[in-house]
Design an enzyme around this catalytic site. Structure first.
Site, PDB file in Angstrom:
ATOM      1  N   LYS A   1       6.562  -1.964   1.992  1.00 49.12           N
ATOM      2  CA  LYS A   1       5.374  -1.373   2.629  1.00 49.12           C
ATOM      3  C   LYS A   1       4.186  -2.306   2.401  1.00 49.12           C
ATOM      4  CE  LYS A   1       3.224   3.214   3.150  1.00 49.12           C
ATOM      5  NZ  LYS A   1       3.306   3.339   4.592  1.00 49.12           N
TER       6      LYS A   1
ATOM      7  N   HIS B   1      -1.236 -21.229   0.264  1.00 46.19           N
ATOM      8  CA  HIS B   1      -0.138 -20.299   0.544  1.00 46.19           C
ATOM      9  C   HIS B   1       0.674 -19.943  -0.705  1.00 46.19           C
ATOM     10  CE1 HIS B   1      -1.184 -21.220   4.618  1.00 46.19           C
ATOM     11  NE2 HIS B   1      -0.183 -20.506   5.120  1.00 46.19           N
TER      12      HIS B   1
ATOM     13  N   ARG C   1      -7.796 -20.423  -1.643  1.00 48.53           N
ATOM     14  CA  ARG C   1      -6.816 -20.248  -0.571  1.00 48.53           C
ATOM     15  C   ARG C   1      -5.749 -21.341  -0.580  1.00 48.53           C
ATOM     16  NH1 ARG C   1      -5.228 -21.254   4.490  1.00 48.53           N
ATOM     17  NH2 ARG C   1      -4.558 -19.444   5.692  1.00 48.53           N
TER      18      ARG C   1
ATOM     19  N   GLU D   1      12.295   2.291  14.157  1.00 48.62           N
ATOM     20  CA  GLU D   1      11.355   3.346  13.742  1.00 48.62           C
ATOM     21  C   GLU D   1      10.078   3.186  14.540  1.00 48.62           C
ATOM     22  OE1 GLU D   1       9.962   2.786   9.659  1.00 48.62           O
ATOM     23  OE2 GLU D   1      10.166   0.615   9.895  1.00 48.62           O
TER      24      GLU D   1
ATOM     25  N   ARG E   1       8.641   3.899  -4.456  1.00 46.59           N
ATOM     26  CA  ARG E   1       8.620   2.956  -3.315  1.00 46.59           C
ATOM     27  C   ARG E   1       7.583   1.858  -3.554  1.00 46.59           C
ATOM     28  NH1 ARG E   1       7.508   5.416   2.532  1.00 46.59           N
ATOM     29  NH2 ARG E   1       5.398   5.591   1.708  1.00 46.59           N
TER      30      ARG E   1
ATOM     31  N   LEU F   1      11.258   1.362   7.050  1.00 43.24           N
ATOM     32  CA  LEU F   1      10.634   1.864   5.833  1.00 43.24           C
ATOM     33  C   LEU F   1      11.343   3.140   5.399  1.00 43.24           C
ATOM     34  CD1 LEU F   1       8.126   1.352   3.959  1.00 43.24           C
ATOM     35  CD2 LEU F   1       7.076   3.249   5.178  1.00 43.24           C
TER      36      LEU F   1
ATOM     37  N   TYR G   1       0.835  -1.203   0.000  1.00 43.08           N
ATOM     38  CA  TYR G   1       0.000   0.000   0.000  1.00 43.08           C
ATOM     39  C   TYR G   1       0.864   1.245   0.000  1.00 43.08           C
ATOM     40  CZ  TYR G   1       0.918   0.948   4.980  1.00 43.08           C
ATOM     41  OH  TYR G   1       1.523   1.240   6.185  1.00 43.08           O
TER      42      TYR G   1
HETATM   43  N1  PLP Z   1       7.657   3.883   9.073  1.00 42.67           N
HETATM   44  C1  PLP Z   1       6.527   3.142   9.031  1.00 42.67           C
HETATM   45  C2  PLP Z   1       6.538   1.787   9.671  1.00 42.67           C
HETATM   46  C3  PLP Z   1       5.362   3.630   8.406  1.00 42.67           C
HETATM   47  O1  PLP Z   1       4.250   2.885   8.370  1.00 42.67           O
HETATM   48  C4  PLP Z   1       5.381   4.925   7.839  1.00 42.67           C
HETATM   49  C5  PLP Z   1       4.215   5.484   7.176  1.00 42.67           C
HETATM   50  O2  PLP Z   1       3.171   4.907   7.120  1.00 42.67           O
HETATM   51  C6  PLP Z   1       6.572   5.668   7.912  1.00 42.67           C
HETATM   52  C7  PLP Z   1       7.690   5.115   8.527  1.00 42.67           C
HETATM   53  C8  PLP Z   1       6.657   7.053   7.317  1.00 42.67           C
HETATM   54  O3  PLP Z   1       6.638   6.962   5.914  1.00 42.67           O
HETATM   55  P1  PLP Z   1       6.139   8.193   5.018  1.00 42.67           P
HETATM   56  O4  PLP Z   1       6.939   9.371   5.440  1.00 42.67           O
HETATM   57  O5  PLP Z   1       6.419   7.759   3.626  1.00 42.67           O
HETATM   58  O6  PLP Z   1       4.672   8.359   5.301  1.00 42.67           O
END
Ligand code: PLP
Length: 287
Positions: free
Chosen positions: A148, A102, A100, A181, A52, A206, A33
């Site tokens: 993501k 895997h 379904r 993070e 990304r 991320l 997403y």
């Molecule tokens: N880290 C994580 C785990 C996130 O889910 C997000 C955003 O959803 C971010 C960092 C920040 O990313 P962005 O600045 O692209 O929104």
């Protein structure tokens, strides 16, 4: 006005927007997403988000459902049909519908694309003035948080743990005691000499688009940014701390695990960065 969503080729009232129960996103969280800000009806920093998205899709070996140009048209339509001048678009792509099992479906399925939009402004001045608090939690995610994916259960649990502790965000901490993070944000501290520190990119975080933009904006303003990991202890004794994301912008962190950061209120470097970031957005972002 009822909200309009895009689901696999159709624009439908969101209350009627549905996906198949055998969509692999629903069954296996087998999808990715993006969340992109909209300002004056236009996407902010669209290209880095699409880059990304391509990396996330490639990491899961899902084919893009359409070209970038068509995806932009769809996002534009959803934004217009919901009459969003300022807000966010959400897009999700899954491996599609299959019995379904895997393993990837033996016969290629069409990836499923869903787009929604919401009207919402940036964090209010009062919210920035208050700042937020964070709690540290052990890193429990898989080894590829750089992708993501919609598989967000550890993030969901960590965020709830934060709320249960009357905090706003949870910071994941790796086995070496260093912050990776937040559950949905990147983590930053500001040290003496106004050095701004954030963890370097790798498979363990991320690559936030706000993070990327802010580094560029800070360096353009002659501010010093160092990309290195920092510990929770270092963060607690830092001058300032803050988090970044598309929806949180640059949000001051005023306490970590109940201990005040610096003076326990938003710091000047953080507020200067927020200001520089706002100016970047007002100028239309990078595209
Ligand atoms: N880290 C994580 C785990 C996130 O889910 C997000 C955003 O959803 C971010 C960092 C920040 O990313 P962005 O600045 O692209 O929104």
């Amino acid at each position: 006005m009822s909200r309009i969503a895009y689901v696999n080729g159709r624009y439908v009232p969101q209350s009627h927007a549905m996906v198949n129960v055998e969509d692999r996103g629903y069954q296996f969280a087998d999808g990715v997403y993006e969340v992109i800000a909209v300002l004056d009806g236009r996407l902010v920093d669209g290209e880095p988000h699409f880059d990304r998205l391509d990396r996330s899709l490639a990491g899961l070996r899902i084919d893009p459902p359409c070209t970038r140009r068509v995806l932009r048209l769809i996002l534009d339509q959803v934004t217009r049909r919901n009459r969003i001048s300022e807000g966010f678009v959400y897009l999700q792509i899954t491996r599609g519908v299959a019995p379904r099992n895997h393993a990837f479906p033996a016969r290629a399925t069409a990836p499923a694309l869903v787009v929604t939009a919401s009207r919402r402004g940036p964090p209010s001045p009062a919210a920035v003035e208050r700042g937020v608090t964070v709690v540290s939690v052990p890193e429990t995610r898989w080894a590829r948080p750089d992708l993501k994916t919609v598989s967000l259960l550890p993030n969901v649990l960590a965020k709830q743990q934060a709320l249960d502790a009357d905090a706003y965000e949870a910071w994941f901490v790796d086995p070496d005691g260093r912050v990776t993070e937040g559950s949905s944000t990147n983590a930053w501290i500001v040290l003496d000499g106004q050095e701004i520190v954030t963890r370097p990119l790798g498979q363990d975080i991320l690559a936030g688009i706000t993070r990327q933009t802010l580094i560029a904006v800070a360096r353009a303003s002659n501010m010093r940014v160092t990309e290195r990991a920092f510990s929770v202890a270092e963060a607690k004794s830092a001058r300032e701390a803050f988090i970044t994301s598309t929806t949180s912008f640059v949000m001051p962190v005023v306490a970590i695990d109940g201990a005040p950061v610096g003076a326990g209120r938003p710091g000047p470097v953080t507020l200067r960065l927020l200001d520089a970031y706002r100016r970047h957005l007002a100028s239309g972002g990078s595209d």
